[in-house]
Design an enzyme around this catalytic site. Structure first.
Site, PDB file in Angstrom:
ATOM      1  N   TYR A 201       0.878  -1.176   0.000  1.00  6.63           N
ATOM      2  CA  TYR A 201       0.000   0.000   0.000  1.00  6.63           C
ATOM      3  C   TYR A 201       0.912   1.221   0.000  1.00  6.63           C
ATOM      4  CZ  TYR A 201      -4.004  -2.918   1.446  1.00  6.63           C
ATOM      5  OH  TYR A 201      -5.001  -3.864   1.498  1.00  6.63           O
ATOM      6  N   TYR A 385      -6.962  -5.959   9.993  1.00  9.60           N
ATOM      7  CA  TYR A 385      -6.709  -6.418   8.624  1.00  9.60           C
ATOM      8  C   TYR A 385      -6.932  -7.924   8.492  1.00  9.60           C
ATOM      9  CZ  TYR A 385      -4.730  -6.240   3.934  1.00  9.60           C
ATOM     10  OH  TYR A 385      -4.567  -6.314   2.571  1.00  9.60           O
TER      11      TYR A 385
END
Ligand code: FAD
Ligand code: PHB
Length: 391
Positions: A201, A385
């Site tokens: 990311y 997550y």
């Protein structure tokens, strides 16, 4: 036509529900407006939480997932030209995520249902729902130019964000909570070996970028773009150029390029309806809620909803007790809101909100440094997550 549970939509929510019900001896019919080929080719999400993997494996549809899915024990956050690993498994007592394309999950489930004699009607689009407040509701659908009616005990609205089930609830029956973001994602699937072993990311001054994968030969990549942009504005060399710049950590790292197999633009939205049920209609997955994809939660929430629904229906058919069915919405919404918050938080931290070097930019950098520098902050990201068991 009659069945016990009429399921509208053959996405992850509808197919997992149909499979879980069949394991309990409860028959259902799945109505899907698209063709089998279309739903099996539709490229979407790719990250399965540990809990989703455990459910699919436990339900006997995880054989190929276990063989071909890529287990990841960490993710990388990149900003200011540097990569920082978040060791998910180390921070969560050994939990992990599995990268496995949504259309592969869909293929596995369709095959399992059809092999077991389950009924999935493709190219059968629901047009209206009836008698939802009675013990015998019905779904009217169109197939081959003719309108048919499917009577049932319950309707599962698993028809995604643009389906018809949510709108069948009478005015005033649902409260909508929503937020749109001033950016979208341009996603590509490319025949190029991933240049990374773990998902990256990247927060960059030119906008967010994400490097994911589907196999050792196929990359899945995303770029933040404007919500009003079209694919014509993004020829291949512009896409690769932007990805190289935004993902580039320097130090000789470079992205492997290759032919683009698929491309699309997705707008980002947070959306929830409350409650997720009305009479004998139960909404599940994207029909009830949308998260921006930055937290990789969409498909996982769809699976979590129908796990709750399958248990509630099983109890009703076994004992006549409606308590779990009555609690369905409240049970699901706890997890849904946690995922909504996490997805909003990841999205806010990783996208460019403005063109200048203003306050947002400084706040985001401070948060990124904190997440990567503090074990407590990293642990909070990690447990969300990989997916929280209880919320
Ligand atoms: P869906 O998968 O949308 O399934 C609904 C099904 O219902 C579809 O097959 C549809 O054809 C069918 N249907 C619709 N209307 C009718 C009707 N009237 N009658 C019968 N059938 C009907 N999440 C991520 O984490 N990462 C991503 O990169 C990502 N990309 C996405 C890209 C797009 C374009 C979209 C729409 C979503 C994306 N998501 C992503 C979210 C994730 O894919 C969804 O959360 C997930 O698909 C939800 O599953 P579902 O079964 O609830 O809905
Ligand atoms: C994907 O692999 O498609 C993917 C990965 C992580 C996300 C979203 C999508 O947050």
């Amino acid at each position: 036509m009659r069945t016990r549970v009429a399921i509208v939509g053959a996405g992850p929510a509808g197919l997992v529900l149909s499979h879980l019900l069949a394991l309990q001896g409860i028959d259902s019919v799945v109505l899907e407006v698209r063709s089998r080929e279309y739903v099996e080719r539709r490229v979407r999400a790719g990250v399965l939480e540990q809990g989703s993997v455990d459910l699919l494996v436990g339900a006997g549809v995880g054989e190929r997932l276990k063989r071909e899915g890529m287990v990841h024990h960490g993710i990388e956050l990149r900003f200011e030209g540097q990569g920082h690993r978040i060791p998910l498994s180390e921070l969560t007592g050994g939990r992990a995520i599995t990268v496995y394309g949504q259309q592969e999950v869909v293929k596995d489930l369709i095959r399992a249902r059809l092999e077991a004699g389950g009924q999935i009607s493709f190219e059968a689009g629901a047009v209206s729902l009836h008698d939802l407040e009675t013990p015998a509701p019905a779904v009217r659908f169109e197939q081959g130019g003719t309108t048919h009616e499917l009577r049932c005990d319950f309707v599962a609205g698993c028809d995604g964000f643009h389906g018809v089930c949510r709108d069948a609830v009478p005015a005033g029956g649902l409260t909508v909570f929503q937020k749109e973001y001033p950016f979208a994602w341009l996603g590509i699937l490319a025949a190029a070996p991933p240049a990374t072993a773990e998902i990256i990311y990247a927060y960059h001054e030119r906008g967010f970028a994400l490097h994911s994968m589907r196999s050792s030969q196929i990359s899945r990549l995303y770029l933040q773009c404007r919500p009003d942009e079209t694919l014509e504005a993004w020829p291949d060399d512009r896409i690769w150029g932007e990805l190289q710049v935004r993902l580039g950590a320097g130090g000789g790292w470079s992205l492997t390029e290759g032919p683009i197999l698929e491309r699309g633009i997705t707008t980002l939205r947070s959306f929830v309806v409350e409650p997720m049920q009305h009479g004998r209609l139960f909404l599940a997955g994207d029909a009830a809620h949308i998260v921006p994809p930055t937290g990789a939660k969409g498909m996982n929430l769809a699976i979590a909803d129908v796990r709750v629904l399958a248990e509630a229906l099983t109890r009703w058919y076994r004992t006549g007790e409606a308590d779990l069915l009555e609690a369905y919405s409240a049970t699901c919404l706890r997890r849904v809101w946690r995922a909504e918050h996490f997805s909003w938080w990841m999205t806010s931290m990783l996208h460019r909100w403005d063109g200048d070097e203003g306050i947002e930019h400084r706040l985001q950098l401070s948060q990124l440094r904190y997440v990567c520098g503090s074990k407590a902050a990293a642990m909070s990201l990690a447990e969300n997550y990989v997916g929280l068991e209880t919320v």
